[in-house]
Motif scaffolding. Structure first.
Motif, PDB file in Angstrom:
ATOM      1  N   THR A   7      12.427   6.641  12.641  1.00 24.92           N
ATOM      2  CA  THR A   7      11.154   7.281  12.316  1.00 24.92           C
ATOM      3  C   THR A   7      10.171   6.195  11.912  1.00 24.92           C
ATOM      4  O   THR A   7      10.544   5.052  11.673  1.00 24.92           O
ATOM      5  CB  THR A   7      11.309   8.297  11.169  1.00 24.92           C
ATOM      6  OG1 THR A   7      11.731   7.606   9.981  1.00 24.92           O
ATOM      7  CG2 THR A   7      12.321   9.371  11.512  1.00 24.92           C
ATOM      8  N   GLY A   8       8.895   6.583  11.811  1.00 23.81           N
ATOM      9  CA  GLY A   8       7.876   5.591  11.530  1.00 23.81           C
ATOM     10  C   GLY A   8       7.268   5.652  10.150  1.00 23.81           C
ATOM     11  O   GLY A   8       6.475   4.781   9.791  1.00 23.81           O
ATOM     12  N   THR A   9       7.620   6.667   9.358  1.00 17.40           N
ATOM     13  CA  THR A   9       7.000   6.814   8.042  1.00 17.40           C
ATOM     14  C   THR A   9       8.056   7.012   6.963  1.00 17.40           C
ATOM     15  O   THR A   9       9.166   7.468   7.234  1.00 17.40           O
ATOM     16  CB  THR A   9       6.038   8.019   8.005  1.00 17.40           C
ATOM     17  OG1 THR A   9       6.789   9.235   8.172  1.00 17.40           O
ATOM     18  CG2 THR A   9       5.001   7.925   9.116  1.00 17.40           C
ATOM     19  N   ILE A  10       7.686   6.682   5.747  1.00 14.75           N
ATOM     20  CA  ILE A  10       8.589   6.857   4.608  1.00 14.75           C
ATOM     21  C   ILE A  10       8.917   8.331   4.415  1.00 14.75           C
ATOM     22  O   ILE A  10      10.070   8.696   4.128  1.00 14.75           O
ATOM     23  CB  ILE A  10       7.951   6.268   3.338  1.00 14.75           C
ATOM     24  CG1 ILE A  10       7.839   4.737   3.451  1.00 14.75           C
ATOM     25  CG2 ILE A  10       8.749   6.643   2.096  1.00 14.75           C
ATOM     26  CD1 ILE A  10       7.108   4.087   2.302  1.00 14.75           C
ATOM     27  N   THR A  11       7.922   9.193   4.584  1.00 11.61           N
ATOM     28  CA  THR A  11       8.145  10.621   4.381  1.00 11.61           C
ATOM     29  C   THR A  11       9.109  11.188   5.403  1.00 11.61           C
ATOM     30  O   THR A  11       9.985  12.001   5.070  1.00 11.61           O
ATOM     31  CB  THR A  11       6.814  11.388   4.458  1.00 11.61           C
ATOM     32  OG1 THR A  11       5.858  10.741   3.618  1.00 11.61           O
ATOM     33  CG2 THR A  11       6.993  12.818   4.000  1.00 11.61           C
ATOM     34  N   SER A  12       8.975  10.784   6.670  1.00 18.18           N
ATOM     35  CA  SER A  12       9.894  11.282   7.692  1.00 18.18           C
ATOM     36  C   SER A  12      11.306  10.770   7.453  1.00 18.18           C
ATOM     37  O   SER A  12      12.285  11.466   7.733  1.00 18.18           O
ATOM     38  CB  SER A  12       9.410  10.899   9.090  1.00 18.18           C
ATOM     39  OG  SER A  12       9.166   9.517   9.192  1.00 18.18           O
ATOM     40  N   ALA A  13      11.431   9.552   6.911  1.00 19.13           N
ATOM     41  CA  ALA A  13      12.755   9.038   6.555  1.00 19.13           C
ATOM     42  C   ALA A  13      13.383   9.897   5.459  1.00 19.13           C
ATOM     43  O   ALA A  13      14.589  10.185   5.484  1.00 19.13           O
ATOM     44  CB  ALA A  13      12.647   7.588   6.086  1.00 19.13           C
ATOM     45  N   LYS A  14      12.565  10.336   4.507  1.00 19.54           N
ATOM     46  CA  LYS A  14      13.053  11.200   3.433  1.00 19.54           C
ATOM     47  C   LYS A  14      13.519  12.541   3.989  1.00 19.54           C
ATOM     48  O   LYS A  14      14.579  13.056   3.603  1.00 19.54           O
ATOM     49  CB  LYS A  14      11.940  11.415   2.404  1.00 19.54           C
ATOM     50  CG  LYS A  14      12.335  12.304   1.234  1.00 19.54           C
ATOM     51  CD  LYS A  14      11.163  12.494   0.273  1.00 19.54           C
ATOM     52  CE  LYS A  14      11.534  13.451  -0.857  1.00 19.54           C
ATOM     53  NZ  LYS A  14      10.381  13.684  -1.775  1.00 19.54           N
ATOM     54  N   VAL A  15      12.750  13.100   4.918  1.00 27.88           N
ATOM     55  CA  VAL A  15      13.132  14.372   5.544  1.00 27.88           C
ATOM     56  C   VAL A  15      14.455  14.220   6.290  1.00 27.88           C
ATOM     57  O   VAL A  15      15.342  15.081   6.197  1.00 27.88           O
ATOM     58  CB  VAL A  15      12.024  14.855   6.507  1.00 27.88           C
ATOM     59  CG1 VAL A  15      12.510  16.021   7.358  1.00 27.88           C
ATOM     60  CG2 VAL A  15      10.783  15.254   5.721  1.00 27.88           C
ATOM     61  N   ALA A  16      14.597  13.112   7.015  1.00 25.02           N
ATOM     62  CA  ALA A  16      15.841  12.867   7.761  1.00 25.02           C
ATOM     63  C   ALA A  16      17.030  12.783   6.811  1.00 25.02           C
ATOM     64  O   ALA A  16      18.104  13.342   7.078  1.00 25.02           O
ATOM     65  CB  ALA A  16      15.711  11.588   8.580  1.00 25.02           C
ATOM     66  N   LYS A  39       0.816  -1.215   0.000  1.00 25.31           N
ATOM     67  CA  LYS A  39       0.000   0.000   0.000  1.00 25.31           C
ATOM     68  C   LYS A  39       0.849   1.265   0.000  1.00 25.31           C
ATOM     69  O   LYS A  39       0.313   2.375   0.049  1.00 25.31           O
ATOM     70  CB  LYS A  39      -0.921   0.006   1.229  1.00 25.31           C
ATOM     71  CG  LYS A  39      -1.971  -1.093   1.212  1.00 25.31           C
ATOM     72  CD  LYS A  39      -2.832  -1.019   2.472  1.00 25.31           C
ATOM     73  CE  LYS A  39      -3.920  -2.095   2.460  1.00 25.31           C
ATOM     74  NZ  LYS A  39      -4.759  -2.033   3.693  1.00 25.31           N
ATOM     75  N   GLY A  40       2.183   1.098  -0.014  1.00 26.07           N
ATOM     76  CA  GLY A  40       3.070   2.244  -0.003  1.00 26.07           C
ATOM     77  C   GLY A  40       3.295   2.849   1.362  1.00 26.07           C
ATOM     78  O   GLY A  40       3.851   3.947   1.482  1.00 26.07           O
TER      79      GLY A  40
END
Length: 439
Positions: free
Chosen positions: A90-99, A34-35
């Motif tokens: 982190t818990g989300t793909i987006t937060s991993a990208k920000v990091a 589901k992404g």
């Protein structure tokens, strides 16, 4: 709930986690499809490391999503300046990208292990952190108890306790105390938050203010913004951001009410972009022409609504306007963080349900940079007034800049509170041979 019942409840929670552990694989596979998970790194959620542990002192930071990650980045940089290694989960793909975008190689990033004993135990045995620092309201029973067993100091920074969470924990005071007494330190956003954490069993509590005020303004892509502003031309714009169900319909109603007075462009940025197909269908059914960010649609003069259906581009959307309505406040309790629009030069409108950001809204409202509206009709009047009254809009924007400036200082207060925990690690790191410390 008695102390014995609290211990039994925690034991049942841990045993339930052990029983569920064999089903992690299929669960993560479905989420990846589901992404919602990074399929290539889903083993990290079971506690398996995908990077080497460096030699020397290591602090584990955890920030659940984008907002929490952005808030702790300045604090992480302060820790790194002291030569202490950091693993950030982190818990989300987006937060991993920000990091990755903002910290790069400064930290080791991993996805946070699920709060199941086998996963947490594996994570802690491999990384062996000297200290654990969690952001805002992350309370995970197995993680807390496993850290406590290992006598690893665990600290909650930028901590907040919503009305709903406090009411829920207050019903089970023994369970709350059994968990919160494990926290070596709680650095709370406000006096009310601090009082609530003390009431629930936290021993060492101090107030810092909100770390989000001490962060940089959200980033944006300058050529993209320039392109959109050229397309918009002289049209007036307003934005409804971080919206929840029902608020997109309210924004559409506001647009319709104002259309006969202004040739305005309405920008809608839902909190959950996966709802955007349904939102677009609703807008089209009302006779509105919609452009979407993901389609790179042109903002031609006949476009009514620009639908911001991406994550991590709030800096772009807020720079496209000077009037912003903050969602989750008209029909849903809690509100959304108003600090970013204040930093970026927006006059702020909000519904009355802002309990989760009460202190920030009180400061902004007192300064005159935020106004509350009761319903859609009042929102329409507020938007119309600000779009047509340049002096009033500019006054609110300037008041926001002053309010944000006066609210700064949380980072320094947090670092001071952390000194008893980080100073010994810093000394240890600096006494190590450089080749070993960087290993």
């Amino acid at each position: 709930m008695s102390s014995l019942r609290a211990r039994l409840a925690l034991s049942a929670y841990r045993l339930g986690g052990i029983a569920l552990y064999p089903f992690i694989g299929p669960y993560l596979a479905v989420r990846a499809a589901k992404g919602k998970e990074d399929g290539a790194r889903k083993l990290e959620r079971s506690g398996y490391a995908s990077a080497n542990r460096p030699q020397g002192p290591l602090i584990w930071f955890h920030a659940a999503s984008v907002g929490e990650t952005s808030a702790v980045i300045p604090l992480i940089r302060e820790i790194r300046r002291r030569d202490i290694h950091v693993i950030l989960t982190t818990g989300t793909i987006t937060s991993a990208k920000v990091a990755h975008e903002r910290l790069g190689e400064e930290v080791i990033h991993q996805y946070v292990p699920l709060d199941l004993k086998p996963a947490i135990k594996r994570f802690l045995e491999y990384w062996q952190p000297d200290c654990a620092i969690f952001a805002e309201s992350e309370i995970w029973p197995t993680t807390i108890t496993e850290l406590g067993r290992r006598r690893i100091p665990q600290i909650l920074v930028n901590a907040r306790m919503s009305d709903r969470s406090f009411a829920r924990w207050s019903k089970h005071p023994s369970l709350a105390e059994a968990l919160f007494e494990n926290l070596a330190l709680v650095v709370a956003q406000s006096d009310l938050d601090a009082e609530r954490f003390r009431d629930l069993g936290a021993v060492q509590v101090l107030k810092s203010g909100n770390l989000k005020v001490d962060t940089d303004a959200p980033s944006y892509d300058a050529p993209t913004l320039a392109g959109y502003m050229k397309q918009i031309g002289n049209r007036k714009t307003w934005a409804a951001v971080s919206t929840f169900e029902g608020e997109e319909g309210a924004a559409a109603s506001v647009h319709a009410l104002l259309k006969e007075h202004n040739s305005q462009l309405t920008i809608i940025v839902p909190r959950h972009p996966e709802r955007c197909d349904a939102i677009e269908a609703m807008l089209v059914e009302q006779g509105l022409k919609v452009a979407r960010r993901t389609r790179n649609d042109i903002l031609s003069a006949d476009v009514d609504v620009f639908l911001g259906d991406t994550i991590g581009e709030m800096g772009l959307y807020l720079r496209m306007t000077e009037v912003a309505f903050m969602g989750k406040s008209l029909f849903n309790e809690g509100g959304q963080n108003p600090l970013e629009p204040a930093m970026l030069g927006c006059a702020i409108l909000t519904g009355g349900h802002v309990q989760n950001f009460r202190d920030a809204y009180q400061v902004l409202a007192r300064r005159g940079s935020a106004r509350m509206v009761r319903d859609t009709e009042m929102l329409a009047r507020g938007v119309h007034y600000l779009l047509t009254n340049d002096t009033a809009r500019r006054t609110m924007i300037d008041a926001g800049f002053v309010a944000v400036h006066d609210m700064r200082g949380a980072l320094a207060a947090t670092v001071k509170g952390l000194e008893p925990y980080i100073n010994p690690l810093s000394v240890k790191a600096r006494l190590m041979p450089k080749t070993m410390a960087n290993g």
